[in-house]
Write a protein that holds these residues in place. Structure first.
Motif, short mmCIF file in Angstrom:
data_model
loop_
_atom_site.label_atom_id
_atom_site.label_comp_id
_atom_site.label_asym_id
_atom_site.label_seq_id
_atom_site.Cartn_x
_atom_site.Cartn_y
_atom_site.Cartn_z
N VAL A 57 -29.33 1.95 16.56
CA VAL A 57 -29.57 3.16 15.77
C VAL A 57 -30.29 4.18 16.64
N VAL A 58 -29.67 5.33 16.82
CA VAL A 58 -30.27 6.41 17.61
C VAL A 58 -30.58 7.56 16.67
N THR A 59 -31.84 7.77 16.38
CA THR A 59 -32.23 8.84 15.46
C THR A 59 -33.68 9.21 15.70
N SER A 60 -33.98 10.48 15.51
CA SER A 60 -35.36 10.95 15.59
C SER A 60 -35.94 11.19 14.20
N ASP A 61 -35.12 10.96 13.21
CA ASP A 61 -35.53 11.19 11.82
C ASP A 61 -35.75 9.85 11.13
N THR A 62 -36.97 9.48 10.90
CA THR A 62 -37.27 8.20 10.25
C THR A 62 -36.78 8.17 8.81
N HIS A 63 -36.52 9.35 8.23
CA HIS A 63 -36.03 9.39 6.85
C HIS A 63 -34.69 8.69 6.71
N PHE A 64 -33.86 8.80 7.74
CA PHE A 64 -32.55 8.15 7.71
C PHE A 64 -32.70 6.63 7.60
N ILE A 65 -33.56 6.07 8.45
CA ILE A 65 -33.77 4.63 8.42
C ILE A 65 -34.45 4.21 7.12
N ASN A 66 -35.44 4.98 6.70
CA ASN A 66 -36.17 4.64 5.48
C ASN A 66 -35.28 4.71 4.24
N SER A 67 -34.27 5.57 4.27
CA SER A 67 -33.42 5.75 3.08
C SER A 67 -32.22 4.81 3.08
N PHE A 68 -31.59 4.61 4.24
CA PHE A 68 -30.33 3.87 4.28
C PHE A 68 -30.50 2.39 4.64
N ILE A 69 -31.50 2.10 5.45
CA ILE A 69 -31.58 0.74 6.02
C ILE A 69 -32.80 -0.03 5.54
N ALA A 70 -33.97 0.56 5.66
CA ALA A 70 -35.22 -0.16 5.40
C ALA A 70 -35.32 -0.79 4.01
N PRO A 71 -34.88 -0.10 2.94
CA PRO A 71 -35.06 -0.70 1.60
C PRO A 71 -34.34 -2.03 1.40
N TYR A 72 -33.32 -2.31 2.18
CA TYR A 72 -32.52 -3.52 1.98
C TYR A 72 -32.65 -4.50 3.14
N SER A 73 -33.56 -4.23 4.06
CA SER A 73 -33.65 -5.01 5.29
C SER A 73 -35.04 -5.62 5.45
N VAL A 74 -35.11 -6.56 6.37
CA VAL A 74 -36.38 -7.16 6.79
C VAL A 74 -36.72 -6.59 8.16
N LYS A 75 -37.87 -5.96 8.27
CA LYS A 75 -38.28 -5.32 9.52
C LYS A 75 -38.94 -6.34 10.44
N ASN A 76 -38.56 -6.30 11.71
CA ASN A 76 -39.15 -7.19 12.72
C ASN A 76 -39.57 -6.37 13.93
N ILE A 77 -40.71 -6.71 14.50
CA ILE A 77 -41.20 -6.05 15.71
C ILE A 77 -41.42 -7.14 16.76
N HIS A 78 -40.68 -7.03 17.88
CA HIS A 78 -40.79 -8.02 18.95
C HIS A 78 -40.75 -7.30 20.28
N ASP A 79 -41.82 -7.47 21.07
CA ASP A 79 -41.95 -6.80 22.37
C ASP A 79 -41.74 -5.30 22.24
N GLN A 80 -42.37 -4.71 21.24
CA GLN A 80 -42.34 -3.28 20.97
C GLN A 80 -40.95 -2.78 20.56
N ALA A 81 -40.01 -3.68 20.35
CA ALA A 81 -38.69 -3.30 19.86
C ALA A 81 -38.62 -3.54 18.36
N VAL A 82 -38.16 -2.55 17.62
CA VAL A 82 -38.09 -2.62 16.17
C VAL A 82 -36.66 -2.93 15.74
N THR A 83 -36.48 -3.96 14.96
CA THR A 83 -35.16 -4.30 14.42
C THR A 83 -35.25 -4.49 12.92
N TYR A 84 -34.10 -4.26 12.26
CA TYR A 84 -34.00 -4.45 10.82
C TYR A 84 -32.84 -5.41 10.56
N SER A 85 -33.10 -6.45 9.80
CA SER A 85 -32.08 -7.46 9.49
C SER A 85 -31.65 -7.31 8.04
N TRP A 86 -30.38 -6.99 7.84
CA TRP A 86 -29.81 -6.76 6.51
C TRP A 86 -28.76 -7.84 6.27
#
Length: 369
Positions: A57-86
């Motif tokens: 995901v390439v975006t500078s707008d966190t609203h996109f991730i917060n609206s489309f992906i984050a509500p249905y995903s599990v957020k993971n942070i590993h070695d400063q890399a952020v991933t979302y598992s849906w």
């Protein structure tokens, strides 16, 4: 037994057989390697567990991730890399997990090139944009799944209303397609390398010069090598089928007698080609080149690992005439389509005729040194 001890052909067969079985590499490449291939490809293409897709995901707008992906995903942070598992559950087609990774455009392109990502996702004013290779069927499937998921993220598939009926019949799985191809490929490689390279190497090392000093007939020498290789091919094919039957439930739906007929016809064909190829070649480097020139195109074109119908239509007629294609198609038709004697007689005759003609030509041209 004394009568057999004085028989030239018997002694040659015995010698060739002992030379063959005492080489561990021959047993590994003939028996172990095809089994390893069937395990790897069989598990890769027959498993019914979760399917996993990777999206950058390439975006500078966190609203996109917060609206489309984050509500249905599990957020993971590993070695400063952020991933979302849906994860999306589907008992009919299997569960699907989407792994979304935040990254820059440059890193996303690198991930796509390395095969670490299937697709790049960007947005403009809250609208998702999909970037992928249009010739990549896996990426196309991911695009269709994601676009539908973004439109209706909370809709669950109702299996009772689903019109999908998964096919689990024997003969339609990839492993059912693969095993007959591996059997045919084993025949090709065993005879081309086991006969051609063996003869060429002995000629280059001046060993055939010593043999000609004995009252040895060329036909006996060649038939002894062919006989031993055919016996080894029977053993190798039997072990491969036994493994596939035990682990993947492979069965022979057609006539077993027809399978043996076609199997021997394929052996005769490639044995004859091998004898003709090695009849006068003196250097192993030249022999290796000729063997590869014959085997490699057929390995690619004859539908061993994937259907040859993926090639252009104009080439299909030529591909079907290749000896390995005839053999592979025939074995598959017996394994998966229930082919009978009548369907196998003609290809068996063609393969046998090809082998006999090549053998006679090779015998006539054969030189000891």
């Amino acid at each position: 037994m004394k009568k057999w001890d004085n028989n030239q052909l018997y002694q040659l067969i015995k010698t060739q057989f002992l030379e063959t079985i005492r080489e561990p590499s021959v047993l590994f490449w003939g028996i172990g390697f095809p089994i390893l291939i069937s395990i790897g490809l069989g598990l890769a293409f027959t498993r019914s567990s979760n399917t996993q897709f990777h999206v950058n995901v390439v975006t500078s707008d966190t609203h996109f991730i917060n609206s489309f992906i984050a509500p249905y995903s599990v957020k993971n942070i590993h070695d400063q890399a952020v991933t979302y598992s849906w994860s999306v559950s589907d008992s009919t087609l299997g569960n699907t997990t989407y792994i979304f990774r935040e990254s820059s455009w440059k890193d996303a392109i690198v991930a796509l090139k390395r095969g670490e990502a299937n697709l790049i996702l960007t947005d403009s004013a809250g609208t998702p944009y999909f970037h992928f290779d249009p010739h990549d069927t896996q990426a196309q499937l991911l695009y269709m799944k994601l676009s539908a998921l973004f439109r209706h993220p909370v809709v669950k598939i109702n299996d009772k209303q689903s019109h999908i009926q998964p096919l689990t019949l024997k003969g339609v799985r990839y492993i059912d397609f693969l095993i007959p191809g591996l059997i045919a490929l084993g025949i090709l490689n065993a005879l081309m390398w086991g006969i051609s390279y063996n003869i060429i190497e002995r000629r280059s090392q001046k060993l055939l010069r010593r043999m000609v000093a004995t009252p040895m007939r060329k036909s006996n020498f060649l038939m002894a090598i062919i006989f031993v290789r055919i016996v080894m091919n029977i053993i190798e094919a039997g072990i491969l089928f036994l493994f596939a039957w035990l682990f993947f439930g492979i069965t022979i739906q057609g006539n077993i007698g027809a399978l043996f007929l076609l199997f021997f016809a394929g052996n005769i064909a490639f044995a004859g080609i091998a004898v003709l190829l090695s009849s006068r070649t003196e250097k192993t480097e030249i022999g290796t080149g000729w063997i590869n020139a014959i085997t490699m195109p057929m390995m690619i074109l004859s539908g061993i690992f994937f259907s040859y119908h993926n090639f252009p239509d104009w080439s299909i007629g030529f591909i079907k005439l290749l000896p390995l294609t005839v053999l592979t198609d025939g074995i598959r038709s017996i394994f998966n389509e229930g082919a009978s004697w009548l369907q196998i007689i003609f290809p068996s005759f063609l393969l046998s005729a090809l082998g006999v003609i090549c053998f006679l030509l090779g015998l006539k041209r054969f030189k000891w040194f």
